[in-house]
Design a protein around this motif. Sequence first.
Motif, PDB file in Angstrom:
ATOM      1  N   ALA A  99       0.809  -1.223   0.000  1.00  0.00           N
ATOM      2  CA  ALA A  99       0.000   0.000   0.000  1.00  0.00           C
ATOM      3  C   ALA A  99       0.841   1.271   0.000  1.00  0.00           C
ATOM      4  O   ALA A  99       0.405   2.306  -0.508  1.00  0.00           O
ATOM      5  CB  ALA A  99      -0.939  -0.005   1.207  1.00  0.00           C
ATOM      6  N   ASP A 100       2.058   1.219   0.567  1.00  0.00           N
ATOM      7  CA  ASP A 100       2.892   2.420   0.629  1.00  0.00           C
ATOM      8  C   ASP A 100       3.298   2.923  -0.753  1.00  0.00           C
ATOM      9  O   ASP A 100       3.691   4.083  -0.894  1.00  0.00           O
ATOM     10  CB  ASP A 100       4.156   2.146   1.440  1.00  0.00           C
ATOM     11  N   PHE A 101       3.229   2.056  -1.751  1.00  0.00           N
ATOM     12  CA  PHE A 101       3.691   2.432  -3.083  1.00  0.00           C
ATOM     13  C   PHE A 101       2.529   2.520  -4.073  1.00  0.00           C
ATOM     14  O   PHE A 101       2.667   2.220  -5.257  1.00  0.00           O
ATOM     15  CB  PHE A 101       4.747   1.438  -3.559  1.00  0.00           C
ATOM     16  N   VAL A 102       1.377   2.978  -3.563  1.00  0.00           N
ATOM     17  CA  VAL A 102       0.200   3.105  -4.403  1.00  0.00           C
ATOM     18  C   VAL A 102       0.407   4.150  -5.499  1.00  0.00           C
ATOM     19  O   VAL A 102      -0.243   4.103  -6.544  1.00  0.00           O
ATOM     20  CB  VAL A 102      -1.038   3.440  -3.537  1.00  0.00           C
ATOM     21  N   GLY A 103       1.329   5.087  -5.291  1.00  0.00           N
ATOM     22  CA  GLY A 103       1.628   6.061  -6.346  1.00  0.00           C
ATOM     23  C   GLY A 103       2.155   5.384  -7.592  1.00  0.00           C
ATOM     24  O   GLY A 103       1.846   5.793  -8.728  1.00  0.00           O
ATOM     25  N   GLU A 104       2.962   4.323  -7.426  1.00  0.00           N
ATOM     26  CA  GLU A 104       3.471   3.561  -8.572  1.00  0.00           C
ATOM     27  C   GLU A 104       2.320   2.842  -9.275  1.00  0.00           C
ATOM     28  O   GLU A 104       2.303   2.718 -10.499  1.00  0.00           O
ATOM     29  CB  GLU A 104       4.519   2.559  -8.094  1.00  0.00           C
ATOM     30  N   ARG A 106      -0.827   3.896  -9.340  1.00  0.00           N
ATOM     31  CA  ARG A 106      -1.578   4.918 -10.079  1.00  0.00           C
ATOM     32  C   ARG A 106      -0.883   5.273 -11.392  1.00  0.00           C
ATOM     33  O   ARG A 106      -1.530   5.521 -12.408  1.00  0.00           O
ATOM     34  CB  ARG A 106      -1.729   6.168  -9.213  1.00  0.00           C
ATOM     35  N   ALA A 107       0.435   5.318 -11.369  1.00  0.00           N
ATOM     36  CA  ALA A 107       1.182   5.593 -12.604  1.00  0.00           C
ATOM     37  C   ALA A 107       0.935   4.494 -13.628  1.00  0.00           C
ATOM     38  O   ALA A 107       0.770   4.758 -14.825  1.00  0.00           O
ATOM     39  CB  ALA A 107       2.671   5.717 -12.288  1.00  0.00           C
ATOM     40  N   GLY A 108       0.924   3.232 -13.154  1.00  0.00           N
ATOM     41  CA  GLY A 108       0.660   2.125 -14.068  1.00  0.00           C
ATOM     42  C   GLY A 108      -0.732   2.195 -14.663  1.00  0.00           C
ATOM     43  O   GLY A 108      -0.929   1.933 -15.860  1.00  0.00           O
ATOM     44  N   LEU A 109      -1.720   2.547 -13.847  1.00  0.00           N
ATOM     45  CA  LEU A 109      -3.086   2.680 -14.355  1.00  0.00           C
ATOM     46  C   LEU A 109      -3.180   3.806 -15.377  1.00  0.00           C
ATOM     47  O   LEU A 109      -3.928   3.709 -16.360  1.00  0.00           O
ATOM     48  CB  LEU A 109      -4.047   2.951 -13.196  1.00  0.00           C
ATOM     49  N   ARG A 110      -2.418   4.862 -15.163  1.00  0.00           N
ATOM     50  CA  ARG A 110      -2.438   5.995 -16.098  1.00  0.00           C
ATOM     51  C   ARG A 110      -1.872   5.583 -17.457  1.00  0.00           C
ATOM     52  O   ARG A 110      -2.362   5.998 -18.507  1.00  0.00           O
ATOM     53  CB  ARG A 110      -1.609   7.140 -15.510  1.00  0.00           C
ATOM     54  N   ALA A 111      -0.841   4.744 -17.430  1.00  0.00           N
ATOM     55  CA  ALA A 111      -0.156   4.389 -18.674  1.00  0.00           C
ATOM     56  C   ALA A 111      -0.833   3.251 -19.422  1.00  0.00           C
ATOM     57  O   ALA A 111      -0.582   3.060 -20.613  1.00  0.00           O
ATOM     58  CB  ALA A 111       1.293   4.010 -18.371  1.00  0.00           C
TER      59      ALA A 111
END
Length: 737
Positions: A99-104, A106-111
């Motif tokens: 969970a701490d790396f949810v920003g990564e 979100r980046a994957g979902l964006r791409a």
Amino acid sequence: MGAASHQSGAAGRAPTADHPASVRNVVLVGHSGSGKTTLVEALALTAGAVKRAGRVEDGATVSDYDEIEHRRQRSIQLSLVPVEWAGVKINILDTPGYADFVGELRAGLRAADAALFVVSAAEDGDGLSGATRMVWDECAAVGMPRAIVVTHLEAARADYAQMTTVCGDAFGADDPDAVRPLYLPLHGPAGPDGHAPVAGLLGLLSQRVYDYTSGDRVERDPDPGELALITDARARLIEGIIAESEDETLMDRYLGGEDIDLKTLVDDLERAVARGTFHPVLMAAPAADGARKGLGTVELLELITGGFPTPLERAPVNVTTPDGAARPAVTCDPGGPLVAEVVKTSSDPYVGRVSLVRVFSGTLRPDETVHVSGHGLTDRGHEDHDVDERIGALTSPFGKQQRTLAHCIAGDLACVAKLTRAETGDTLSAKDDPLLMEAWSMPDPLLPLAIEAHSKADEDKLSQGLARLVAEDPTMRLEQNPHTRQLVLWCLGEAHQDLALERLRTRYGVQVDPVAHKVSLRETFGAKAGGRGRHVKQSGGHGQFAICEIEVEPLPPGSGIEFVDKVVGGAVPRQFIPSVEKGVRAQAARGLAAGYPLVDVRITLLDGKAHSVDSSDAAFQTAGALALREAAAGASVQLLEPVAELAVLVPDEYVGSVMSDLAGRRGRVVGTDAAGTGRTRVLAEIPEIEIGRYAVELRSVSHGTGLFSRTYARHEPMPPQIADKLREQTEKGSHLT
């Protein structure tokens, strides 16, 4: 799906795409330990991208190529693994499950244009974490196509049937028929422990058996027992596919007894998957020693190439000019205006900054000058920028390797070197036609980490190291707190904090020490008090002489400090009145009882004395400070603590636990409201001292499903017993955090 022959990519060659129709962008989603990275390695082996079980060189994996990942044996960042299958370039985006790396994530979902949810057959009914279900709902909200792959089939307690039921319950709440398995497991002979390993797949649509017993994928007809297993599950699958078909006559024909041909079923299945209305369940396992293909990996690659959408099917992307003027939305056209986005930023010790870019329109070429537009996340330590930059080489990553690309067309991804100003979330466009994409949602970091440079040498490098760190990670916020004078990194969790410290040390050569995080407390007077400041010294030459008398009274919250002059008869000469005010304000900023700034008082100068020779500005500043300290010594000085307005979003089943936890933290629940199906927003007011680690503790209380936001409300008097404890800690040199 179920084709007999395939064209796979060659190891060592970078897959390339000359048209968006030959690209698929897939993000892998799943909790930590579900087997995402192992699956990526198995797919790379089956596709011919590597020659042995997911390894590229020096024992490194095709996905976890970061040195910190290699040491920790856990994914901590988004990684891109491009492979080729049946003439299609597949960009596999492997995301961390923690969970701490949810920003990564979100980046994957964006791409990506589609998501593959990875779940473990070895888990029990609670194996699908609440966080995974939240991501599923997030994908559903934007219509992203999704499929499910079940892993860990080799585990002794693996139960594929149970996990498909769990997936149907978790992901098919709105339409249970939309989550159906495409294959059933073919079990081999049971071992001494009674466990029968999965040795192949029973294809429900094709009614064929794909046997992996020999180490190769062998296709054959089912025997009578296998056919009996297929028949019932096949009927339920066909009903689910037909329910999503665009041919409204198909259901009537099927219910009338017509045998729908395989091509029609496969075509309808692929269309439903691409539209995001049907979610097939598959299974996969890594290749056995000496085998060239992992179980189920061929079938999964077939689904990705045949069922997942191309970038051409993605909705047009909204853009504006950097100054906010509207522009027409752009489509996935290699000949259109250049619009690309930095979805990840990393640092390479030899190349420097490397940006992972998704091209949404136009074609990106090496050594051209592009315009970089940012959203200016100044609140997170990211500077605003609107500049031209010359990009370096375009490459395709593969483990630690970077393979050169001639170009990157719309719909594809590539790594770009030497973008020194670009950060994650920035838009790249033509320098003569600058554009800006809509910002994407990133979680707010709410766990503070106060740091200090370990040595003078580290202090000299700290600023640059922190700037590079936050440029790579938009989920991290850098704050120089003006009240506590602390340097604070706001992170998503403890693992995120540990990673920040390790990257500072190993990547940027900066050693820092974590220190206790201070909360911005205040002091105020509980009642009216008076004080006399006498500063009289004579030591040869000009002496120092200043006497002043003041009265201090409390004011309503938010009043600040009010200074009033009521001196009569010139007892304090006019030129020294500002000196007294400066002195009391300086002392108020330093604090009185526990070293925190004084607020919400009126300080009235009543009387004083001066000397024609020895009085001075400095003397009256000192006298004013002494008068305020004397007033505090004879009065009740209250400590004020900041109170936050907290909004906690949790599933309904955790509302009681969250409210009990807040009450134990001196929180006051002020209301609740429904926040969509099965979720509640709890509103509370709570002292900030009590929620320093709430980002971690809410995760535990809500089993990883809770989210919260906080905003400053006001300062309130601290309970006397806590204030006394704080004063004791202050005298010992420590601080309440």
